[in-house]
Motif scaffolding. Structure first.
Motif, PDB file in Angstrom:
ATOM      1  N   SER A 103      21.585  41.882  70.917  1.00  0.00           N
ATOM      2  CA  SER A 103      22.095  43.144  70.397  1.00  0.00           C
ATOM      3  C   SER A 103      23.571  43.323  70.718  1.00  0.00           C
ATOM      4  O   SER A 103      24.353  43.782  69.874  1.00  0.00           O
ATOM      5  CB  SER A 103      21.282  44.301  70.978  1.00  0.00           C
ATOM      6  N   ALA A 156      11.513  47.940  71.304  1.00  0.00           N
ATOM      7  CA  ALA A 156      12.580  48.426  72.163  1.00  0.00           C
ATOM      8  C   ALA A 156      13.938  47.955  71.674  1.00  0.00           C
ATOM      9  O   ALA A 156      14.933  48.652  71.795  1.00  0.00           O
ATOM     10  CB  ALA A 156      12.349  47.956  73.597  1.00  0.00           C
ATOM     11  N   VAL A 157      13.982  46.768  71.089  1.00  0.00           N
ATOM     12  CA  VAL A 157      15.253  46.223  70.635  1.00  0.00           C
ATOM     13  C   VAL A 157      15.740  46.943  69.390  1.00  0.00           C
ATOM     14  O   VAL A 157      16.928  47.201  69.223  1.00  0.00           O
ATOM     15  CB  VAL A 157      15.120  44.718  70.361  1.00  0.00           C
ATOM     16  N   ALA A 158      14.827  47.288  68.477  1.00  0.00           N
ATOM     17  CA  ALA A 158      15.231  47.798  67.178  1.00  0.00           C
ATOM     18  C   ALA A 158      15.277  49.311  67.078  1.00  0.00           C
ATOM     19  O   ALA A 158      15.663  49.835  66.048  1.00  0.00           O
ATOM     20  CB  ALA A 158      14.274  47.259  66.097  1.00  0.00           C
ATOM     21  N   ARG A 159      14.915  50.063  68.112  1.00  0.00           N
ATOM     22  CA  ARG A 159      14.822  51.515  67.990  1.00  0.00           C
ATOM     23  C   ARG A 159      16.218  52.126  67.808  1.00  0.00           C
ATOM     24  O   ARG A 159      17.233  51.578  68.242  1.00  0.00           O
ATOM     25  CB  ARG A 159      14.151  52.115  69.214  1.00  0.00           C
ATOM     26  N   SER A 203      19.385  54.294  68.413  1.00  0.00           N
ATOM     27  CA  SER A 203      20.081  54.788  69.592  1.00  0.00           C
ATOM     28  C   SER A 203      21.568  54.644  69.367  1.00  0.00           C
ATOM     29  O   SER A 203      22.018  53.871  68.533  1.00  0.00           O
ATOM     30  CB  SER A 203      19.658  54.015  70.851  1.00  0.00           C
ATOM     31  N   GLU A 236      22.728  48.540  73.141  1.00  0.00           N
ATOM     32  CA  GLU A 236      21.723  47.617  73.644  1.00  0.00           C
ATOM     33  C   GLU A 236      20.692  47.244  72.596  1.00  0.00           C
ATOM     34  O   GLU A 236      19.715  46.586  72.899  1.00  0.00           O
ATOM     35  CB  GLU A 236      20.993  48.207  74.862  1.00  0.00           C
ATOM     36  N   ASN A 237      20.800  47.690  71.376  1.00  0.00           N
ATOM     37  CA  ASN A 237      19.771  47.420  70.387  1.00  0.00           C
ATOM     38  C   ASN A 237      20.382  47.002  69.070  1.00  0.00           C
ATOM     39  O   ASN A 237      21.560  47.226  68.794  1.00  0.00           O
ATOM     40  CB  ASN A 237      18.870  48.652  70.198  1.00  0.00           C
ATOM     41  N   ARG A 294      11.784  50.111  61.461  1.00  0.00           N
ATOM     42  CA  ARG A 294      12.622  50.457  62.612  1.00  0.00           C
ATOM     43  C   ARG A 294      14.104  50.448  62.263  1.00  0.00           C
ATOM     44  O   ARG A 294      14.895  51.119  62.933  1.00  0.00           O
ATOM     45  CB  ARG A 294      12.346  49.498  63.762  1.00  0.00           C
TER      46      ARG A 294
END
Length: 512
Positions: A393, A421-424, A426, A430-431, A467
């Motif tokens: 990311s 968690a990676v694609a949410r 924010s 970090e994603n 996502r």
């Protein structure tokens, strides 16, 4: 055809000698002669300190039968004592037969074997690819014939690193008779990407009764490089920056306004629309806004010019082991897809830059085929890492931040672990969502290609599209067939000729 040669002189009892080897291209190195070994799967030389262990059982180990030899020597002593005591015809016959057997079974294996020369040739060594075949020609030359004995050959092909998968072992035994030159040709199917090395060739010689077995190790160093190849049938002619192919891959962009899917037919039906449109980005020229589409309630759309289409092309490859769920073949498939993108760019006269999360940078310039070949060799040796320098990311955000408007970024990853968690969504870096949203703002076309097992590709694609809803990122989960994931090197066929013609008697076939 590349060739490596090694010659050595085996001495009675010690089995030591001297020789020199030569190599060209992928098969290279310098030999140190030959020496006796204690097992058929010895550690090997020729720079194999970091080689992975062979992934097979040792099986039946050939070795001398010392108890049987001791019994034969006692029987010879008894026959000689009987001959000395009585000296009859029976005693003479027994002593003669016993002495002949002892000579053939104990002395001849050490005395008959002289100088051994081994040459190895690989057919089209520079054209080996993942999933393809390899043909190897071994030429074994003896300084003198070895009748009344059998010869065995054992060659191991081991991966250069522990991540390159399984190795292969080839074993062959035959009765040489009075011939001295033997040509052994074998082929291997199901090659896997990576660099492989040849262990020293092990030659075994023994008597017909199996009482004595000599093992001679001949240094014939060599290596081979298997280039990356994507699963069969894949092509990426319809990626951003490339000429469209005849058959679409059914990738659909995720619209940024209300989740509406704007198809090519809908764009064509709008009067006054250009060749293509995208969502409006603050700062776009008002003259490029599709006002008719806005009047129809489709939101603010911006026409894309041809100049914007032909921008920079970057491929970002995820090399994290955790992203692929520790499945090496999913990673190999993505490496092969990166090679496909590079080749397609070269065919269309475009330059491409390949980046990895381990900060490897490969530049393939348009019209310079040498840069393509160098990049393919580096990708063939590429290994994944347990702890990359940057997460995927963060690399995505950093790369997008430095790309000009109208460029295209092809991201190759898997996301089999922690995909949610990676694609949410924010605002942190970090994603992947942040990188995809940043690409839309900067006018960079982002294509996310995911590598999944064949049975997991469809649900994974739906999950990632949901996502990443709200971005202009194109998402496609590429299935990796089970046959590709389970592929492993195996023997295809083996044949032998003696003195350029058939003549030696086969004792056993090859094993892998």
């Amino acid at each position: 055809m590349k060739r490596a040669e090694q010659s050595g002189l085996a001495e009675t009892g010690q089995g030591q000698g001297q020789g020199q080897g030569q190599g060209q291209g992928p098969v290279q190195g310098q030999g140190q002669g030959q020496r006796p070994v204690q097992s058929q799967t010895g550690p090997g030389q020729a720079g194999l300190e970091n080689a992975a262990p062979l992934e097979w059982g040792e099986g039946v180990r050939l070795r001398s039968r010392f108890v049987a030899r001791a019994v034969l020597i006692l029987l010879l002593g008894a026959s000689m004592a009987a001959l000395h005591a009585r000296g009859g015809a029976v005693e003479w016959l027994l002593a003669t037969v016993t002495a002949a057997v002892a000579f053939c079974c104990i002395i001849l294996p050490y005395m008959a074997v002289g100088k051994i020369t081994v040459e190895r040739s690989i057919v089209d060594a520079e054209g080996l690819y993942d999933g393809g075949d390899m043909q190897v020609l071994l030429t074994l030359r003896l300084s003198r014939p070895v009748p009344f004995m059998w010869l065995g050959m054992s060659e191991a092909i081991v991966p250069g690193t522990a991540q390159s998968g399984k190795g292969l072992k080839v074993e062959y035994a035959f009765l040489p008779g009075f011939k001295r030159v033997f040509h052994i040709r074998y082929s291997v199917r199901g090659l896997r990407r990576g660099e492989f090395k040849f262990n020293p060739l092990q030659v075994s010689a023994g008597d017909m009764l199996g009482l004595t077995v000599r093992k001679i190790e001949v240094e014939c160093p060599g290596s081979l490089l298997v280039h990356a190849m994507a699963p069969a049938g894949e092509a990426f002619a319809d990626l951003p920056g490339f000429r469209p192919s005849a058959k679409s891959s059914e990738r659909q962009p995720i619209a940024s306004l209300g989740g509406q899917m704007i198809t090519a037919a809908a764009r064509a039906s709008r009067g006054g629309a250009g060749p293509d449109v995208r969502s409006y980005i603050p700062g776009d020229s008002p003259r490029r806004i599709d006002w008719r589409a806005m009047a129809r309630g489709l939101g603010m759309q911006t026409r894309i010019s041809n100049a914007e289409e032909a921008g920079q092309l970057i491929v970002l490859l995820d090399t994290s082991k955790s992203a692929y769920g520790a499945d090496m073949r999913l990673f190999d498939a993505h490496v092969g897809r990166a090679v496909l993108v590079m080749r397609q760019a070269v065919r269309e006269g475009k330059s491409v830059v390949v980046l990895t999360t381990d900060e490897l940078e490969l530049v393939v310039r348009a019209g310079e085929r040498s840069t393509l070949l160098a990049a393919e060799e580096k990708l063939a040796r590429l290994q994944w890492g347990t702890s990359p320098r940057k997460p995927m990311s963060q690399c995505l955000s950093d790369v997008v931040a430095g790309m000009p408007r109208g460029s295209a970024l092809i991201c190759l990853t898997a996301g089999t672990k922690g995909a949610g968690a990676v694609a949410r969504e924010s605002n942190a870096s970090e994603n992947v969502f942040y990188g995809a949203k940043l690409a839309a703002v900067r006018g960079v076309k982002l294509v996310l290609l995911l590598s999944f097992a064949e049975t997991e590709a469809a649900p994974a694609e739906v999950n990632w599209r949901a996502r990443l809803q709200g971005t202009d990122c194109s998402v496609k989960a590429l299935p990796v067939p089970l046959s590709y994931r389970k592929q492993a090197p195996a023997m295809a066929e083996l044949s032998m000729t003696a003195n350029k013609e058939g003549g030696a008697l086969d004792v056993s076939t090859a094993s892998s």
